[in-house]
Scaffold this motif. Structure first.
Motif, PDB file in Angstrom:
ATOM      1  N   PHE A  24      39.631  20.308  34.353  1.00 41.66           N
ATOM      2  CA  PHE A  24      38.462  20.300  35.241  1.00 41.66           C
ATOM      3  C   PHE A  24      38.296  21.669  35.913  1.00 41.66           C
ATOM      4  N   TYR A  25      39.395  22.223  36.422  1.00 42.55           N
ATOM      5  CA  TYR A  25      39.322  23.542  37.063  1.00 42.55           C
ATOM      6  C   TYR A  25      38.941  24.627  36.050  1.00 42.55           C
ATOM      7  N   GLU A  26      39.349  24.442  34.825  1.00 37.84           N
ATOM      8  CA  GLU A  26      38.914  25.359  33.759  1.00 37.84           C
ATOM      9  C   GLU A  26      37.401  25.246  33.563  1.00 37.84           C
ATOM     10  N   ALA A  27      36.911  24.014  33.464  1.00 39.00           N
ATOM     11  CA  ALA A  27      35.478  23.788  33.246  1.00 39.00           C
ATOM     12  C   ALA A  27      34.659  24.372  34.397  1.00 39.00           C
ATOM     13  N   GLU A  28      35.221  24.396  35.593  1.00 36.37           N
ATOM     14  CA  GLU A  28      34.551  24.960  36.762  1.00 36.37           C
ATOM     15  C   GLU A  28      34.669  26.478  36.810  1.00 36.37           C
ATOM     16  N   GLY A  29      35.424  27.044  35.858  1.00 38.19           N
ATOM     17  CA  GLY A  29      35.583  28.494  35.812  1.00 38.19           C
ATOM     18  C   GLY A  29      36.622  29.033  36.782  1.00 38.19           C
ATOM     19  N   LEU A  30      37.423  28.146  37.356  1.00 39.03           N
ATOM     20  CA  LEU A  30      38.443  28.575  38.312  1.00 39.03           C
ATOM     21  C   LEU A  30      39.725  29.026  37.622  1.00 39.03           C
ATOM     22  N   LEU A  31      39.970  28.509  36.436  1.00 34.48           N
ATOM     23  CA  LEU A  31      41.121  28.906  35.621  1.00 34.48           C
ATOM     24  C   LEU A  31      40.599  29.381  34.274  1.00 34.48           C
ATOM     25  N   LEU A  32      41.201  30.441  33.779  1.00 29.68           N
ATOM     26  CA  LEU A  32      40.740  31.008  32.506  1.00 29.68           C
ATOM     27  C   LEU A  32      41.941  31.303  31.602  1.00 29.68           C
ATOM     28  N   PRO A  33      42.553  30.258  31.028  1.00 28.74           N
ATOM     29  CA  PRO A  33      43.713  30.505  30.167  1.00 28.74           C
ATOM     30  C   PRO A  33      43.290  31.134  28.841  1.00 28.74           C
ATOM     31  N   ARG A  34      44.228  31.813  28.243  1.00 31.05           N
ATOM     32  CA  ARG A  34      43.990  32.321  26.888  1.00 31.05           C
ATOM     33  C   ARG A  34      44.197  31.159  25.925  1.00 31.05           C
ATOM     34  N   ARG A  35      43.697  31.315  24.740  1.00 31.21           N
ATOM     35  CA  ARG A  35      43.868  30.298  23.698  1.00 31.21           C
ATOM     36  C   ARG A  35      44.642  30.905  22.544  1.00 31.21           C
ATOM     37  N   TYR A  42      48.833  29.785  29.591  1.00 33.30           N
ATOM     38  CA  TYR A  42      48.645  30.207  30.968  1.00 33.30           C
ATOM     39  C   TYR A  42      49.669  31.275  31.321  1.00 33.30           C
ATOM     40  N   THR A  43      49.205  32.330  31.985  1.00 34.10           N
ATOM     41  CA  THR A  43      50.108  33.368  32.463  1.00 34.10           C
ATOM     42  C   THR A  43      50.468  33.064  33.914  1.00 34.10           C
ATOM     43  N   ASN A  44      51.323  33.876  34.483  1.00 33.07           N
ATOM     44  CA  ASN A  44      51.690  33.703  35.886  1.00 33.07           C
ATOM     45  C   ASN A  44      50.462  33.845  36.788  1.00 33.07           C
ATOM     46  N   ARG A  45      49.507  34.667  36.375  1.00 35.02           N
ATOM     47  CA  ARG A  45      48.270  34.831  37.142  1.00 35.02           C
ATOM     48  C   ARG A  45      47.534  33.491  37.265  1.00 35.02           C
ATOM     49  N   GLU A  46      47.423  32.762  36.156  1.00 40.30           N
ATOM     50  CA  GLU A  46      46.763  31.453  36.179  1.00 40.30           C
ATOM     51  C   GLU A  46      47.574  30.447  36.988  1.00 40.30           C
ATOM     52  N   ARG A  47      48.874  30.558  36.929  1.00 38.97           N
ATOM     53  CA  ARG A  47      49.755  29.688  37.714  1.00 38.97           C
ATOM     54  C   ARG A  47      49.495  29.900  39.204  1.00 38.97           C
ATOM     55  N   VAL A  48      49.401  31.166  39.628  1.00 41.56           N
ATOM     56  CA  VAL A  48      49.120  31.477  41.033  1.00 41.56           C
ATOM     57  C   VAL A  48      47.733  30.978  41.415  1.00 41.56           C
ATOM     58  N   GLN A  71      37.966  34.827  44.039  1.00 40.62           N
ATOM     59  CA  GLN A  71      37.285  36.092  43.749  1.00 40.62           C
ATOM     60  C   GLN A  71      37.939  37.231  44.513  1.00 40.62           C
ATOM     61  N   ILE A  72      38.321  36.965  45.735  1.00 39.52           N
ATOM     62  CA  ILE A  72      39.025  37.988  46.510  1.00 39.52           C
ATOM     63  C   ILE A  72      40.373  38.269  45.860  1.00 39.52           C
ATOM     64  N   TYR A  73      41.050  37.216  45.430  1.00 38.99           N
ATOM     65  CA  TYR A  73      42.337  37.377  44.743  1.00 38.99           C
ATOM     66  C   TYR A  73      42.169  38.246  43.492  1.00 38.99           C
ATOM     67  N   ASP A  74      41.080  38.034  42.766  1.00 39.93           N
ATOM     68  CA  ASP A  74      40.825  38.793  41.536  1.00 39.93           C
ATOM     69  C   ASP A  74      40.439  40.244  41.806  1.00 39.93           C
ATOM     70  N   LEU A  75      39.599  40.451  42.831  1.00 35.92           N
ATOM     71  CA  LEU A  75      39.026  41.769  43.059  1.00 35.92           C
ATOM     72  C   LEU A  75      39.881  42.668  43.938  1.00 35.92           C
ATOM     73  N   GLU A  76      40.569  42.069  44.868  1.00 35.77           N
ATOM     74  CA  GLU A  76      41.313  42.854  45.849  1.00 35.77           C
ATOM     75  C   GLU A  76      42.803  42.828  45.545  1.00 35.77           C
ATOM     76  N   LYS A  77      43.341  43.991  45.383  1.00 37.39           N
ATOM     77  CA  LYS A  77      44.788  44.072  45.189  1.00 37.39           C
ATOM     78  C   LYS A  77      45.483  44.139  46.545  1.00 37.39           C
ATOM     79  N   ASP A  78      44.659  44.300  47.605  1.00 40.57           N
ATOM     80  CA  ASP A  78      45.177  44.385  48.960  1.00 40.57           C
ATOM     81  C   ASP A  78      45.390  42.972  49.502  1.00 40.57           C
TER      82      ASP A  78
END
Length: 131
Positions: A24-35, A42-48, A71-78
């Motif tokens: 469901f979270y994938e379908a909502e675009g919140l998780l983007l695992p590789r196939r 899933y990488t550690n990034r998706e786990r977080v 989005q902040i998690y993705d864009l901001e390394k700070d």
């Protein structure tokens, strides 16, 4: 440095959710695992990200608000900026809950008052109490 990989079942077990929840979270675009073929990887990034999503849900954040945090998690390394944004979401949620708590207290008081009025009316009119 090697990247750790997880299956959907591993994440579901770790976070005590169903694989359907993760999809469901994938379908909502919140998780983007590789196939890899039909397998989600899933990488550690998706786990977080999943951990942040579930924390947000526990705190009562909407999917829109969770998306903003991600989005902040993705864009901001700070991390400081991430934490400030999350604190703002928490404060907003707290204000909503405090208002709801206040509204519930008023409603409970009104219910008590009406119940007492009804019981008094029944006690003062034996004919009503018998019906």
């Amino acid at each position: 440095m090697s990247t750790q990989h997880f299956s959907i079942s591993q994440l579901a077990n770790e976070f005590n959710v169903t694989t359907r929840t993760i999809r469901f979270y994938e379908a909502e675009g919140l998780l983007l695992p590789r196939r890899q073929g039909q397998t989600r990887v899933y990488t550690n990034r998706e786990r977080v990200r999943l951990k942040l999503i579930l924390r947000g849900k526990r705190l009562g954040l909407s999917l829109r608000e969770i998306r903003e945090v991600l989005q902040i998690y993705d864009l901001e390394k700070d991390e400081v900026k991430q934490l400030h944004a999350f604190v703002e979401k928490i404060r907003n949620r707290r204000a909503i809950l405090e208002q709801q708590q206040h509204d519930i207290e008023i409603l409970l008081s009104e219910l008590d008052k009406v119940e007492k009025q009804c019981l008094t009316a029944l006690a003062n009119n034996p004919h009503l109490a018998a019906e």
